[in-house]
Design an enzyme around this catalytic site. Structure first.
Site, PDB file in Angstrom:
ATOM      1  N   GLU A 147      76.414  -5.827  48.199  1.00  0.00           N
ATOM      2  CA  GLU A 147      75.265  -5.651  49.783  1.00  0.00           C
ATOM      3  C   GLU A 147      73.669  -5.555  49.130  1.00  0.00           C
ATOM      4  O   GLU A 147      73.635  -5.142  48.147  1.00  0.00           O
ATOM      5  CB  GLU A 147      75.145  -3.516  50.004  1.00  0.00           C
ATOM      6  CG  GLU A 147      73.985  -3.032  50.278  1.00  0.00           C
ATOM      7  CD  GLU A 147      74.362  -1.975  50.952  1.00  0.00           C
ATOM      8  OE1 GLU A 147      75.200  -0.873  50.296  1.00  0.00           O
ATOM      9  OE2 GLU A 147      74.055  -1.337  52.852  1.00  0.00           O
ATOM     10  N   GLU A 240      75.554   4.163  59.036  1.00  0.00           N
ATOM     11  CA  GLU A 240      75.426   4.949  57.821  1.00  0.00           C
ATOM     12  C   GLU A 240      74.177   5.592  58.650  1.00  0.00           C
ATOM     13  O   GLU A 240      73.365   5.042  58.789  1.00  0.00           O
ATOM     14  CB  GLU A 240      74.895   3.782  56.642  1.00  0.00           C
ATOM     15  CG  GLU A 240      75.296   4.260  55.403  1.00  0.00           C
ATOM     16  CD  GLU A 240      74.923   2.966  54.657  1.00  0.00           C
ATOM     17  OE1 GLU A 240      74.938   3.329  53.227  1.00  0.00           O
ATOM     18  OE2 GLU A 240      73.206   2.786  54.725  1.00  0.00           O
TER      19      GLU A 240
HETATM   20 MN    MN Z   1      74.184   0.372  53.333  1.00  0.00          MN
END
Ligand code: MN
Length: 283
Positions: A147, A240
């Protein structure tokens, strides 16, 4: 079409059986295909219980984590790096055990504010650990995706271009994990990183600039969703969001979740599912 997912922290801050049941059943009821579990403490996840609840509800699962200072594989201290590799191996074992398709997040450094740039030795330790992890995930049939996060959460790579270069240097088969919240902070726009990633995009987080309700902040989702549709990306797209209403003992503090952006997880998640499904629907 993309599987649509939701981060477990939208529902619960721990993973006891009642919390896991509530999170998994709510995820299915709202219409998501997938739940993402945070494995910051892999030993705290009951593999058999989780696998059973996922099967009972017909949900796919992915796993994410960020390392901490004691397990930072970008440390210059080999004993810290070794602890980091142990933590990643433990996380992969749980991910594989519950049938996760992806292992993603900040696996290549600690998830924290660094007070200096990464040294050449830090970068080399990090790259070597990721090349090692890629062999383990490949053997387990789990997709590894790193990420890209903003400057306050790592010093290894803060843009898609930097992370692609880092992965190239590692020499391993590793996918890119993008997140609209971080892209909104660091990138020139939301289209360029998706285009730069191309077929190397392996995971996508959808988060608003304040990490609350989608469409109520500064993220240009119209551009992002158009870029994702045009890219042909077929992997998971996971919502998220964080609020002080649901607190994880370590992750919430690392992410600076001090503010109450929502109270009603179900309303938030249902809104996000509709928002993402509409944005990603073929035109
Ligand atoms: Mn994230």
């Amino acid at each position: 079409m993309n599987l649509l997912g939701v981060h477990a922290l939208v529902w619960a801050g721990d993973w006891t059986e009642p919390s896991a049941r509530f999170a998994i059943e709510s995820t299915r009821e709202v219409g998501f295909d997938l739940i993402e579990l945070a494995l910051l403490d892999p030993a705290a996840t009951d593999v058999a219980m989780t696998k059973r609840l996922l099967a009972d509800n017909g949900l796919a699962v992915t796993c994410s984590l960020g390392l901490d200072q004691d397990t930072d594989v970008s440390s210059e201290d080999p004993t810290v790096v070794a602890r980091g590799r142990d933590r990643l191996a433990a996380a992969l074992e749980v991910a594989h055990g519950i049938g996760a398709t992806h292992l993603c997040g900040v696996l290549y450094s600690a998830l924290r504010k660094y007070s200096q740039p990464a040294s050449p030795r830090s970068r080399e330790n990090s790259r070597a650990a990721m090349a090692w992890l890629a062999e383990q995930t490949s053997a387990a049939g789990v997709t590894l995706a790193l990420e890209v996060v903003n400057r306050y959460e790592t010093n290894i790579a803060n843009t898609a271009a930097e992370m692609l270069a880092y992965i190239d240097e590692s020499g391993a088969d590793i996918a890119l994990h993008l997140d609209s919240y971080h892209m909104n902070i660091e990138e020139n726009g939301l289209v360029e990183p998706v285009q730069q990633a191309g077929p190397r995009l392996g995971y996508l987080h959808i988060g608003e600039s304040h990490r609350g309700y989608l469409g109520t902040g500064n993220v240009d989702f119209r551009s992002l969703f158009a870029a994702v549709r045009d890219s042909g990306y077929a992997g998971p797209v996971t919502f998220e969001s964080f609020s002080s209403a649901v607190v994880h003992p370590s992750l919430s503090n690392v992410l600076g979740v001090w503010r109450n952006l929502w109270e009603d997880s179900r309303d938030l998640a249902a809104h996000a599912h509709a928002f993402m499904a509409e944005g990603l629907a073929p035109r």
